[in-house]
Scaffold this motif. Structure first.
Motif, mmCIF file in Angstrom:
data_model
loop_
_atom_site.group_PDB
_atom_site.id
_atom_site.type_symbol
_atom_site.label_atom_id
_atom_site.label_comp_id
_atom_site.label_asym_id
_atom_site.label_seq_id
_atom_site.Cartn_x
_atom_site.Cartn_y
_atom_site.Cartn_z
ATOM 1 N N LYS A 1 0.836 -1.202 0.000
ATOM 2 C CA LYS A 1 0.000 0.000 0.000
ATOM 3 C C LYS A 1 0.872 1.253 0.000
ATOM 4 C CE LYS A 1 -4.215 1.709 2.185
ATOM 5 N NZ LYS A 1 -5.181 1.503 3.298
ATOM 6 N N ALA A 2 1.975 1.200 0.740
ATOM 7 C CA ALA A 2 2.915 2.336 0.778
ATOM 8 C C ALA A 2 3.467 2.605 -0.615
ATOM 9 C CB ALA A 2 4.044 2.046 1.758
ATOM 10 N N ILE A 3 3.795 1.520 -1.353
ATOM 11 C CA ILE A 3 4.344 1.675 -2.706
ATOM 12 C C ILE A 3 3.310 2.292 -3.641
ATOM 13 C CG2 ILE A 3 5.152 0.380 -4.727
ATOM 14 C CD1 ILE A 3 6.495 -1.574 -2.749
ATOM 15 N N GLU A 4 2.043 1.865 -3.520
ATOM 16 C CA GLU A 4 0.968 2.417 -4.371
ATOM 17 C C GLU A 4 0.867 3.933 -4.195
ATOM 18 O OE1 GLU A 4 -2.697 0.460 -3.553
ATOM 19 O OE2 GLU A 4 -1.919 -1.544 -3.987
ATOM 20 N N TYR A 5 0.909 4.385 -2.942
ATOM 21 C CA TYR A 5 0.825 5.821 -2.678
ATOM 22 C C TYR A 5 2.037 6.561 -3.238
ATOM 23 C CZ TYR A 5 -3.366 5.734 0.247
ATOM 24 O OH TYR A 5 -4.667 5.635 0.690
ATOM 25 N N LEU A 6 3.214 5.945 -3.149
ATOM 26 C CA LEU A 6 4.418 6.584 -3.673
ATOM 27 C C LEU A 6 4.383 6.686 -5.196
ATOM 28 C CD1 LEU A 6 7.300 5.199 -1.448
ATOM 29 C CD2 LEU A 6 6.638 7.586 -1.712
ATOM 30 N N TYR A 7 3.813 5.666 -5.871
ATOM 31 C CA TYR A 7 3.669 5.737 -7.327
ATOM 32 C C TYR A 7 2.913 6.998 -7.740
ATOM 33 C CZ TYR A 7 5.190 0.951 -8.470
ATOM 34 O OH TYR A 7 5.922 -0.182 -8.676
ATOM 35 N N VAL A 8 1.761 7.213 -7.092
ATOM 36 C CA VAL A 8 0.926 8.391 -7.413
ATOM 37 C C VAL A 8 1.682 9.672 -7.096
ATOM 38 C CG1 VAL A 8 -1.281 9.542 -7.027
ATOM 39 C CG2 VAL A 8 -1.153 7.040 -6.914
ATOM 40 N N GLY A 9 2.395 9.658 -5.958
ATOM 41 C CA GLY A 9 3.189 10.830 -5.579
ATOM 42 C C GLY A 9 4.241 11.161 -6.616
ATOM 43 N N CYS A 10 4.897 10.142 -7.142
ATOM 44 C CA CYS A 10 5.932 10.352 -8.172
ATOM 45 C C CYS A 10 5.354 11.002 -9.425
ATOM 46 C CB CYS A 10 6.580 9.022 -8.532
ATOM 47 S SG CYS A 10 7.715 8.412 -7.269
ATOM 48 N N ARG A 11 4.187 10.540 -9.858
ATOM 49 C CA ARG A 11 3.556 11.140 -11.047
ATOM 50 C C ARG A 11 3.246 12.623 -10.823
ATOM 51 N NH1 ARG A 11 0.639 6.212 -11.267
ATOM 52 N NH2 ARG A 11 -1.242 7.224 -10.467
ATOM 53 N N LEU A 12 2.792 12.931 -9.624
ATOM 54 C CA LEU A 12 2.485 14.339 -9.299
ATOM 55 C C LEU A 12 3.757 15.172 -9.285
ATOM 56 C CD1 LEU A 12 -0.163 13.718 -6.516
ATOM 57 C CD2 LEU A 12 -0.585 14.904 -8.657
ATOM 58 N N PHE A 13 4.857 14.631 -8.743
ATOM 59 C CA PHE A 13 6.121 15.372 -8.707
ATOM 60 C C PHE A 13 6.646 15.594 -10.126
ATOM 61 C CE2 PHE A 13 6.769 13.431 -4.288
ATOM 62 C CZ PHE A 13 6.245 14.543 -3.671
ATOM 63 N N GLN A 14 6.383 14.652 -11.020
ATOM 64 C CA GLN A 14 6.752 14.836 -12.426
ATOM 65 C C GLN A 14 5.990 16.014 -13.029
ATOM 66 O OE1 GLN A 14 5.970 11.117 -14.409
ATOM 67 N NE2 GLN A 14 7.690 10.055 -13.452
ATOM 68 N N GLU A 15 4.691 16.081 -12.717
ATOM 69 C CA GLU A 15 3.844 17.152 -13.266
ATOM 70 C C GLU A 15 4.241 18.523 -12.722
ATOM 71 O OE1 GLU A 15 -0.329 16.337 -12.806
ATOM 72 O OE2 GLU A 15 -0.099 14.243 -13.434
ATOM 73 N N THR A 16 4.641 18.565 -11.461
ATOM 74 C CA THR A 16 4.982 19.854 -10.840
ATOM 75 C C THR A 16 6.466 20.202 -11.002
ATOM 76 O OG1 THR A 16 5.278 18.726 -8.698
ATOM 77 C CG2 THR A 16 3.128 19.721 -9.136
ATOM 78 N N GLY A 17 7.258 19.275 -11.589
ATOM 79 C CA GLY A 17 8.675 19.557 -11.834
ATOM 80 C C GLY A 17 9.539 19.497 -10.594
#
Length: 573
Positions: A220-236
């Protein structure tokens, strides 16, 4: 061409392109400052420039922020001063200058509170909470967070609410209260989603993943980090993205999924080439080394772990140096290479001793700093209480003064009303007396007219009588009637006149002490605006003799001009 070399060349080109883009952005901002005369916009541009330099060029970042303070102070831009102080506090915080960060954020907070900038005040105390959590002052962190949360909620500042909820969750996590941490972090995530606040959502997801990892809910921790990574990509936010990849790799290693761990350490290292972070680079090499150890590739384990130790030593990251040395000690002990184990054991001990000593000194320094901050805070509160007390005294004095003024005005109005009533009463009494005096004058005139007629008839009768004795008696009666009428009429008139015009005689004699009693009597008649004929009917004098008396009176009163009216003059006395 070798794939590794090709990959390395591509990374270098991308890194140079990124640096070029950053340089172009800085140049663009500097040109905008030069050509833009708007002071308020210049303050914003200076703070943007300061952010662009970040901690990579600490001094330049600080210089631009100080220029923003100077400019906003010169133009009396309070909001600009507050935001500039907050910005400098953040610069020092990132650099590890906790004391300096506190100095600037407290300055921002005090100015915001004094000038009633509520939003900026909440931002300042939120940053203070951020600094307090770094030094382990969790109780103070919670106090400031909930104060900031209340203000942001009142202002309906939803991004601020997201940030504070995330900070409260992080604060509970640091204290091991995982249920409370999850509750507040989830609130932050839900609100960030509803307002499409990607930075807040990314931070919330990475933080809550740590909670699930602590509960051994690693997938579950990994799933949340995946989404977080995509957001960090979008925000640079490349550094945050790199750290998230490193954490994913660590969690996969925990699940014994080594291939996935390698995949995400590679991604973390690629991002670190684009936007370097020494701490993340060391952590990635440690995770990568442990991944190699998992597949029993001891050479690559040693290469990566020693490289991690080298980078940590070069950059003064002692806690990470200790971590790497401990891993190396454990490895050499496991293969019974006691010389190398002793070497890294001694290094680990030295690092631990240094960390403990630094931790003690750091804690002592923090306690001294907190004592100083608390002392300054107490002094500030005392000054505020003193100002409030003085303000209270001034307000109380003004209220008492106002009450006294109202009382005086009220009393004045009451007295004026009573005086008016008294004057009206006196005027009514005077009017009644004047009316009575006028009636008395009319009565005297009628009585005297009647007596004069009687007197005239007696004179006619006397002429018709033949007896001398009878004529004599009739003449005596007529004389008595005439004399008594004049004396009694005057006495009665004078009593009534003095009741109405109490001080007339006194004023008249003060002005004209040489007047005779007959002249005084004539003045009294003139005071009542009586005509010569009316005076004649009261006194029995002929109009001719009264005209002569009036003429003599004018001379005594020094009236030489024919334009001056005798009656008017007397009425003015």
């Amino acid at each position: 061409m070798d794939r590794g070399l090709l990959f390395f060349i591509i990374c270098i080109l991308v890194f140079k392109f990124s640096i070029g883009q950053n340089t172009n952005e800085i140049d663009s901002l500097e040109r905008m400052i030069i050509v833009n005369p708007d002071d308020e916009l210049q303050v914003d541009l200076l703070l943007q420039l300061s952010s662009e330099y970040g901690i990579d060029d600490f001094q330049k970042s600080l210089d631009y922020a100080h220029n923003a303070i100077e400019l906003s102070t010169r133009r009396n831009d309070i909001k600009g001063q507050i935001l500039s102080n907050i910005h400098i506090a953040k610069i020092y915080q990132k650099k590890g200058g906790i004391k300096e960060a506190f100095d600037y954020v407290i300055e921002a907070r005090n100015l915001a509170k004094e000038k009633n900038y509520t939003n900026e005040y909440a931002q300042a105390i939120y940053l203070m909470a951020n600094i307090y959590v770094e030094i382990g002052e969790y109780e103070k962190t919670a106090e400031l967070c909930f104060e900031a949360l209340k203000i942001f909620e009142e202002l309906q500042e939803k991004q601020g609410i997201c940030d504070v909820l995330g900070m409260i969750g992080g604060n509970y996590y640091m204290q091991g209260e995982l249920d409370e941490a999850e509750k507040y972090l989830q609130q932050s995530i839900d609100l960030s989603k509803s307002i499409n606040y990607k930075k807040g959502l990314g931070k919330g997801l990475t933080n809550i993943s740590a909670v699930y990892n602590m509960r051994d809910e690693t997938e579950k921790a990994i799933e949340y980090l995946y989404v977080g990574c995509r957001l960090f990509q979008e925000t640079g936010e490349k550094v945050r993205e790199g750290v998230a990849y490193c954490n994913i790799a660590l969690y996969y290693l925990k699940l014994n999924e080594v291939d996935s761990a390698f995949k995400y350490t590679n991604l973390s290292m690629q991002l670190n080439e684009l936007e370097p972070s020494n701490r993340n680079m060391v952590l990635t090499h440690i995770v990568r080394a442990r991944s190699f150890l998992q597949i029993e590739d001891t050479a690559m384990f040693l290469s990566n772990m020693k490289h991690a130790l080298e980078i940590a030593d070069e950059n003064g990251l002692k806690s990470l140096s200790y971590n790497a040395a401990s891993n190396l000690l454990d490895f050499y002990s496991s293969i019974e290479d006691y010389d190398m184990a002793f070497h890294y054991g001694r290094l680990q001990y030295a690092l631990k001793d240094s960390l403990d000593r630094n931790r003690s000194l750091s804690r002592l320094s923090q306690l001294q700093m907190l004592y100083q901050i608390e002392k300054e805070e107490q002094e500030r509160k005392l000054n505020e209480q003193r100002k409030e007390f003085i303000s209270g005294i001034i307000i109380l004095t003004l209220i008492i003064g106002l009450i006294l003024l109202v009382f005086i005005v009220f009393r004045y109005r009451v007295n004026a009303h009573l005086s008016k009533l008294k004057n009206e009463k006196l005027e009514n009494e005077l009017y009644a007396q004047q009316k009575d005096l006028a009636a008395n004058v009319m009565s005297l005139m009628k009585k005297n007219e009647m007596l004069s007629e009687i007197n005239e008839k007696l004179i006619k009768i006397r002429k018709e009588l033949k007896s001398e004795d009878a004529k004599k008696k009739i003449a005596n009666i007529a004389f008595e009637i005439e004399n008594n009428t004049q004396d009694k009429s005057w006495e009665e008139f004078e009593i009534r006149f003095k009741q109405v015009h109490t001080d007339f005689y006194t004023k008249l004699m003060d002005l004209y002490p040489g007047l005779t009693s007959n002249e005084i009597r004539l003045c009294a008649f003139l005071k009542l605006n009586l005509t010569t004929k009316e005076i004649s009917s009261i006194t029995g004098q002929s109009p001719r003799s009264l005209e002569v008396a009036r003429y003599r009176l004018r001379k005594k009163l020094n009236i030489s001009s024919s334009s001056t009216n005798l009656t008017t003059l007397i009425n003015n006395i």
